[in-house]
Structures are given as structure tokens and as C-alpha cells.
Design a protein around this motif. Structure first.
Motif, PDB file in Angstrom:
ATOM      1  N   GLU A 373      19.522  72.637  17.552  1.00 37.70           N
ATOM      2  CA  GLU A 373      20.708  71.769  17.626  1.00 37.70           C
ATOM      3  C   GLU A 373      20.611  70.885  18.870  1.00 37.70           C
ATOM      4  O   GLU A 373      20.929  69.697  18.837  1.00 37.70           O
ATOM      5  CB  GLU A 373      22.005  72.605  17.717  1.00 37.70           C
ATOM      6  N   GLN A 374      20.186  71.478  19.985  1.00 34.59           N
ATOM      7  CA  GLN A 374      20.064  70.686  21.227  1.00 34.59           C
ATOM      8  C   GLN A 374      18.997  69.604  21.082  1.00 34.59           C
ATOM      9  O   GLN A 374      19.155  68.500  21.595  1.00 34.59           O
ATOM     10  CB  GLN A 374      19.747  71.606  22.412  1.00 34.59           C
ATOM     11  N   ILE A 375      17.913  69.940  20.394  1.00 37.05           N
ATOM     12  CA  ILE A 375      16.860  68.937  20.199  1.00 37.05           C
ATOM     13  C   ILE A 375      17.425  67.744  19.427  1.00 37.05           C
ATOM     14  O   ILE A 375      17.270  66.578  19.838  1.00 37.05           O
ATOM     15  CB  ILE A 375      15.640  69.552  19.449  1.00 37.05           C
ATOM     16  N   CYS A 376      18.126  68.021  18.332  1.00 40.18           N
ATOM     17  CA  CYS A 376      18.658  66.922  17.499  1.00 40.18           C
ATOM     18  C   CYS A 376      19.719  66.137  18.261  1.00 40.18           C
ATOM     19  O   CYS A 376      19.675  64.902  18.319  1.00 40.18           O
ATOM     20  CB  CYS A 376      19.244  67.476  16.204  1.00 40.18           C
ATOM     21  N   GLU A 377      20.659  66.852  18.880  1.00 39.75           N
ATOM     22  CA  GLU A 377      21.745  66.181  19.586  1.00 39.75           C
ATOM     23  C   GLU A 377      21.211  65.426  20.816  1.00 39.75           C
ATOM     24  O   GLU A 377      21.606  64.294  21.090  1.00 39.75           O
ATOM     25  CB  GLU A 377      22.799  67.237  19.997  1.00 39.75           C
ATOM     26  N   GLY A 378      20.293  66.065  21.534  1.00 39.68           N
ATOM     27  CA  GLY A 378      19.743  65.443  22.750  1.00 39.68           C
ATOM     28  C   GLY A 378      18.974  64.171  22.438  1.00 39.68           C
ATOM     29  O   GLY A 378      19.069  63.174  23.159  1.00 39.68           O
ATOM     30  N   CYS A 379      18.194  64.185  21.348  1.00 42.68           N
ATOM     31  CA  CYS A 379      17.423  62.984  20.983  1.00 42.68           C
ATOM     32  C   CYS A 379      18.357  61.877  20.511  1.00 42.68           C
ATOM     33  O   CYS A 379      18.114  60.693  20.794  1.00 42.68           O
ATOM     34  CB  CYS A 379      16.380  63.311  19.913  1.00 42.68           C
ATOM     35  N   LEU A 380      19.427  62.270  19.811  1.00 39.55           N
ATOM     36  CA  LEU A 380      20.422  61.278  19.383  1.00 39.55           C
ATOM     37  C   LEU A 380      21.035  60.606  20.613  1.00 39.55           C
ATOM     38  O   LEU A 380      21.118  59.382  20.711  1.00 39.55           O
ATOM     39  CB  LEU A 380      21.500  61.987  18.548  1.00 39.55           C
ATOM     40  N   ARG A 381      21.460  61.447  21.577  1.00 37.43           N
ATOM     41  CA  ARG A 381      22.082  60.900  22.796  1.00 37.43           C
ATOM     42  C   ARG A 381      21.093  60.072  23.607  1.00 37.43           C
ATOM     43  O   ARG A 381      21.452  59.039  24.174  1.00 37.43           O
ATOM     44  CB  ARG A 381      22.611  62.036  23.674  1.00 37.43           C
ATOM     45  N   LEU A 382      19.846  60.533  23.670  1.00 38.08           N
ATOM     46  CA  LEU A 382      18.826  59.780  24.411  1.00 38.08           C
ATOM     47  C   LEU A 382      18.641  58.396  23.789  1.00 38.08           C
ATOM     48  O   LEU A 382      18.578  57.378  24.496  1.00 38.08           O
ATOM     49  CB  LEU A 382      17.504  60.562  24.403  1.00 38.08           C
ATOM     50  N   GLY A 383      18.573  58.353  22.474  1.00 39.70           N
ATOM     51  CA  GLY A 383      18.407  57.077  21.779  1.00 39.70           C
ATOM     52  C   GLY A 383      19.576  56.149  22.048  1.00 39.70           C
ATOM     53  O   GLY A 383      19.380  54.962  22.379  1.00 39.70           O
ATOM     54  N   GLN A 384      20.795  56.698  21.955  1.00 37.42           N
ATOM     55  CA  GLN A 384      21.976  55.867  22.191  1.00 37.42           C
ATOM     56  C   GLN A 384      22.000  55.384  23.640  1.00 37.42           C
ATOM     57  O   GLN A 384      22.319  54.228  23.929  1.00 37.42           O
ATOM     58  CB  GLN A 384      23.253  56.656  21.892  1.00 37.42           C
ATOM     59  N   ALA A 385      21.670  56.286  24.554  1.00 36.65           N
ATOM     60  CA  ALA A 385      21.701  55.932  25.985  1.00 36.65           C
ATOM     61  C   ALA A 385      20.709  54.797  26.264  1.00 36.65           C
ATOM     62  O   ALA A 385      21.015  53.856  27.001  1.00 36.65           O
ATOM     63  CB  ALA A 385      21.373  57.152  26.830  1.00 36.65           C
ATOM     64  N   LEU A 386      19.524  54.884  25.657  1.00 38.43           N
ATOM     65  CA  LEU A 386      18.529  53.821  25.884  1.00 38.43           C
ATOM     66  C   LEU A 386      19.032  52.490  25.340  1.00 38.43           C
ATOM     67  O   LEU A 386      18.813  51.441  25.953  1.00 38.43           O
ATOM     68  CB  LEU A 386      17.202  54.193  25.207  1.00 38.43           C
ATOM     69  N   LYS A 387      19.725  52.547  24.203  1.00 43.15           N
ATOM     70  CA  LYS A 387      20.227  51.300  23.612  1.00 43.15           C
ATOM     71  C   LYS A 387      21.376  50.734  24.436  1.00 43.15           C
ATOM     72  O   LYS A 387      21.533  49.517  24.559  1.00 43.15           O
ATOM     73  CB  LYS A 387      20.655  51.541  22.158  1.00 43.15           C
ATOM     74  N   ASN A 388      22.183  51.618  25.057  1.00 46.02           N
ATOM     75  CA  ASN A 388      23.356  51.151  25.806  1.00 46.02           C
ATOM     76  C   ASN A 388      23.062  50.809  27.268  1.00 46.02           C
ATOM     77  O   ASN A 388      23.873  50.183  27.933  1.00 46.02           O
ATOM     78  CB  ASN A 388      24.450  52.236  25.824  1.00 46.02           C
ATOM     79  N   TYR A 389      21.961  51.301  27.768  1.00 44.16           N
ATOM     80  CA  TYR A 389      21.663  51.172  29.205  1.00 44.16           C
ATOM     81  C   TYR A 389      21.642  49.710  29.617  1.00 44.16           C
ATOM     82  O   TYR A 389      21.162  48.847  28.883  1.00 44.16           O
ATOM     83  CB  TYR A 389      20.318  51.836  29.477  1.00 44.16           C
ATOM     84  N   ARG A 390      22.157  49.490  30.844  1.00 40.57           N
ATOM     85  CA  ARG A 390      22.356  48.089  31.235  1.00 40.57           C
ATOM     86  C   ARG A 390      21.065  47.289  31.403  1.00 40.57           C
ATOM     87  O   ARG A 390      21.051  46.078  31.248  1.00 40.57           O
ATOM     88  CB  ARG A 390      23.177  48.005  32.530  1.00 40.57           C
ATOM     89  N   LEU A 391      19.940  47.973  31.714  1.00 39.98           N
ATOM     90  CA  LEU A 391      18.697  47.205  31.845  1.00 39.98           C
ATOM     91  C   LEU A 391      18.166  46.843  30.466  1.00 39.98           C
ATOM     92  O   LEU A 391      18.202  47.663  29.557  1.00 39.98           O
ATOM     93  CB  LEU A 391      17.634  48.031  32.581  1.00 39.98           C
ATOM     94  N   PRO A 392      17.665  45.657  30.304  1.00 40.92           N
ATOM     95  CA  PRO A 392      17.095  45.325  29.006  1.00 40.92           C
ATOM     96  C   PRO A 392      15.851  46.174  28.768  1.00 40.92           C
ATOM     97  O   PRO A 392      15.049  46.373  29.681  1.00 40.92           O
ATOM     98  CB  PRO A 392      16.699  43.847  29.161  1.00 40.92           C
ATOM     99  N   ILE A 393      15.731  46.725  27.592  1.00 43.88           N
ATOM    100  CA  ILE A 393      14.586  47.583  27.337  1.00 43.88           C
ATOM    101  C   ILE A 393      13.340  46.779  26.992  1.00 43.88           C
ATOM    102  O   ILE A 393      12.220  47.164  27.287  1.00 43.88           O
ATOM    103  CB  ILE A 393      14.910  48.636  26.265  1.00 43.88           C
ATOM    104  N   ALA A 394      13.543  45.641  26.380  1.00 42.95           N
ATOM    105  CA  ALA A 394      12.377  44.848  25.971  1.00 42.95           C
ATOM    106  C   ALA A 394      11.755  44.164  27.190  1.00 42.95           C
ATOM    107  O   ALA A 394      12.442  43.884  28.167  1.00 42.95           O
ATOM    108  CB  ALA A 394      12.803  43.813  24.964  1.00 42.95           C
ATOM    109  N   ASN A 395      10.463  43.944  27.139  1.00 40.88           N
ATOM    110  CA  ASN A 395       9.766  43.242  28.227  1.00 40.88           C
ATOM    111  C   ASN A 395      10.248  41.808  28.353  1.00 40.88           C
ATOM    112  O   ASN A 395      10.551  41.173  27.368  1.00 40.88           O
ATOM    113  CB  ASN A 395       8.268  43.196  27.917  1.00 40.88           C
TER     114      ASN A 395
END
Ligand SMILES: Cc1ncc(COP(=O)(O)O)c(C=O)c1O
Length: 395
Positions: A373-395
Motif C-alpha cells: 500500500e505504501q509503495i502504491c500511495e508513495g509513488c502516486l504522491r511522488l508523481g503528483q509532487a513532481l508535477k506540482n513542484y515549483r521548478l519546471p521539470i523539463a529542461n
């Protein structure tokens, strides 16, 4: 009070960061920890019980020699790895960690060269920091250390020791190819260097076929092989071993004695009894099955949730999946400023896994300790966090 310079170096190694959490709800992908539910608790309890209720009080005494029947069991295990070690070549240590520290103490004076993989195990860097070496980094390719880069370093610098984790490398999960295992021994012979082969994860292969150890190609006694019961039995045993020539082994034993006199006799007896009464290979098979499922689950969850700019591997064994973010991304900053405070998830950012501390866009994720459960929930949150993070992810 002034403490030694090596104290600062070791304290700042980042080793303790892997246990960093926000609260009891934190989903940690940071530690290199086994799954709590897989420790063979009943069988170990039985083994310890037998040792301490035995009629022989000498198990509570200092002992001049490390337990021979246990050394014999390790020589059998090493034989299956293609290594013809004798019991006098085996030294038990307080985990693989102490073996790393002893190897560095044996070989390195201040300023002497150690080649390490880049990235590598943060605990090894902490152990090596204590002897104040010069570090030389060799990039890790998909099939292990870059041999051209290694040769270049050996040609141009005074190096005394090469440290490598050939199987399911910590942190990248990479396996060194057989050709590179041979090549590294040839180079060590040519340049008179000792190889420290850290095989803490060797038994935890989930797919593919096992490759020969580097030690198997060692004809000049210049490979110190290191193994551990931490990942296959329990880290709390604090029981690892090294295999070296009798002369090296004797000197390493003397160095070890100067810090701890000896490895716990009680633990060695208990592990010996456990191995005599149980089939550890069957236990390892069970552990491998579960870890393989967890690895597949995390790989799938990352594929479903991470932005496509993030690269990650599907390792054949071990404890970790390695993430590579775009070059301008700082995973430590992301962890501290967003992932932990906002999503309550942790991983190990790459910075402290490089001696140069200049690679900021990697991260190590552990899949063995968290629950499904932690693996699934943690990866979901990690993905969302990367998408929401203020730094642009793309080069
Ligand atoms: C590559 C590697 N070597 C050595 C160790 C230390 O293991 P031990 O618990 O046997 O001291 C670890 C622990 O995570 C590790 O990942």
C-alpha cells in the motif's frame, strides 16, 4: 573542544539522512532496510534460546578463535560462488560495514587513492572518509564500472584500493558484466591495487542468471570479498564476513580487535545453530519472491505516475530503483522543500552518493521495506509532487 577533522567528515557524510522522516505517517523509500515481516523470528528465537540455555558457559566468554563451524559454513557458501576459501581466510565482522572500515584502515594512509563507483553506497563513503583518502570517481554504466575511466585513473594516479558493489549496486541496482569483472582484476594486477568487492546483495537476484564473483578471477590474493547476513537474515545480527588471504585476514583481525576485541560469540553461535537447523536458502527464496513482487509493484507504480521526463530502471535484484531527473533538477532541494513537507514521502537524493557531491538530479528509492500500500500511495504522491513542484521539470 576541538574534534578531529575526520569526525566532521564522517558526521557530514549523509549516512543518517536515510532515516529522516517527518512523522509516523511518512512513507519512506529512503532506508536500505529489509521487510520487517520477513525476519525468521521464531527460528532465530529458538537458536538464541538454545545457545543461552546450553550447558556450556563458554559461549558467554571471550573466545580466542572465531567459531569454526560457522566459518566452515561460509566456506561452503563461498565454494558455491566459485571461491575456494579456507576457514582461515574468513573473518566475521560487525556487519559488512565494519569490513569496509577495516579494509580502508588496512590499505589507506591519509591522501592515498580510493576508486569508488559514482554513485556509491553512502555508508562506504562514511567509512572511507575516516581514513582521509583521495577519492577518484568512476561512472557506473548499465553493465557496471566504466573500465576505460578506471584505467585512466589507475594510469595517472596512485590508487591503493578499488571499491565496487558488482551485484545490484547500491544505489543504481546495476550488475557488473562478467567481462568487466575479469577486466577489473586484470587492471588491479597490472597497477598493484586491492579490490574490495562488496556483495551485501548478492543472494537477492530476482531475474536473470547469477554471474561469477570478482573474487573468482583473483589469482594474486588482491580481492577482499565482503558478505553479510543483514539482507538475508536480519541486520540486527550485525554479522558480516570477509574473505582475504591469511596474511591480510590476520592483519584485518588485529585492526578489528583494536576497536571491538571480537564479534559477539553469542550471535555467531546463534547464527550457526540457525543455519544448522534451518534451510537458509529456502528462506532466501521466500524473501526473493516477495521482494521481486514489490520491485515489480514499484516499477509499475512509477511508470503510471511519474512524469515522462523521469528515467528509472528495472533492476534484476537488490533493494533499489534509481531515478534520473532532468539535469537541472535538484532532488535534495525537492525532498526538503516539497516532497517531505507536502507529500510526506522520502527518498535518498543523489548528492551525498557522489564524493564530488555535484550530481544533484538522481534519487534512490527502496522497495523492500515499505508495504504494498505504501509503495502504491508513495509513488502516486511522488508523481503528483513532481508535477506540482515549483521548478519546471523539463529542461
Ligand atoms: C552496499 C552495502 N554494503 C554494506 C552495507 C552494510 O551492511 P551491514 O548491515 O552488513 O553492515 C550496506 C547496507 O545497507 C550496503 O548497502
Amino acid at each position: 573542544m576541538n574534534f578531529s577533522s575526520r569526525t566532521d567528515l564522517t558526521i557530514n557524510s549523509g549516512l543518517n539522512d536515510i532515516f529522516k522522516t517527518r512523522d509516523s505517517q511518512t512513507i519512506s523509500f529512503a532506508g536500505g532496510l529489509p521487510d520487517n515481516s520477513l525476519f525468521p523470528q521464531k527460528e532465530l528465537a529458538q537458536a538464541f534460546h538454545e545457545v543461552i540455555t546450553n550447558d556450556d558457559p563458554s559461549v558467554f566468554q571471550y573466545s580466542a578463535e572465531q567459531l569454526l563451524p560457522l566459518r566452515d559454513k561460509i566456506t561452503q557458501k563461498m565454494k558455491r560462488y566459485g571461491v575456494n576459501a579456507k576457514s582461515e581466510d574468513i573473518l566475521f565482522t560487525q556487519g559488512a560495514q565494519q569490513a569496509l572500515s577495516l579494509a580502508a584502515q588496512l590499505l589507506i594512509d591519509k591522501g592515498d587513492g580510493i576508486v569508488v563507483e559514482a554513485p556509491t553506497y553512502v555508508g562506504a563513503l562514511a567509512a572511507f572518509d575516516a581514513v582521509e583518502p583521495s577519492f577518484y570517481e568512476v561512472p557506473v554504466d548499465n553493465d557496471g564500472m566504466n573500465i576505460d575511466a578506471l584505467e585512466h585513473i589507475l594510469k595517472h594516479h596512485e590508487v591503493k584500493m578499488i571499491y565496487t558493489i558488482p551485484d545490484f549496486q547500491n544505489p543504481t541496482g546495476v550488475v557488473m558484466s562478467t567481462a568487466k569483472r575479469k577486466a577489473i582484476v586484470e587492471l588491479a594486477n597490472r597497477y598493484d591495487v586491492v579490490i574490495v568487492e562488496d556483495e551485501a546483495y548478492r543472494d537477492l537476484r530476482y531475474t536473470g542468471t547469477q554471474l561469477p564473483t570478482i573474487k573468482q578471477f583473483d589469482t594474486q590474493g588482491r580481492v577482499i570479498y565482503i558478505g553479510s547476513f543483514s539482507k538475508i537474515l536480519a541486520p540486527a545480527m550485525r554479522l558480516g564476513w570477509l574473505v582475504a588471504t591469511p596474511k591480510m585476514r590476520a592483519d584485518l583481525a588485529a585492526l578489528k580487535g583494536s576497536t571491538d576485541i571480537e564479534t559477539s560469540s553469542l550471535t555467531m553461535h546463534a547464527v550457526n545453530d540457525y543455519l544448522a537447523a534451518n534451510d537458509i536458502d529456502q528462506h532466501i527464496d521466500e524473501v526473493r519472491n516477495i521482494y521481486c513482487q514489490k520491485k515489480d509493484l514499484m516499477y509499475q507504480a512509477l511508470a503510471e505516475n511519474l512524469p515522462e521526463e523521469v528515467e528509472f530502471n528495472n533492476p534484476e535484484g537488490g533493494f533499489f530503483i534509481w531515478l534520473k531527473l532532468p539535469n537541472n533538477f535538484d532532488t535534495e532541494e525537492f525532498l526538503d522543500q516539497y516532497l517531505l513537507p507536502e507529500a510526506n514521502v522520502t527518498f535518498v537524493p543523489s548528492k551525498n552518493l557522489f564524493t564530488s557531491k555535484n550530481v544533484l538530479n538522481g534519487a534512490r528509492l527502496n522497495f523492500t521495506q515499505p508495504t504494498d500500500e505504501q509503495i502504491c500511495e508513495g509513488c502516486l504522491r511522488l508523481g503528483q509532487a513532481l508535477k506540482n513542484y515549483r521548478l519546471p521539470i523539463a529542461n
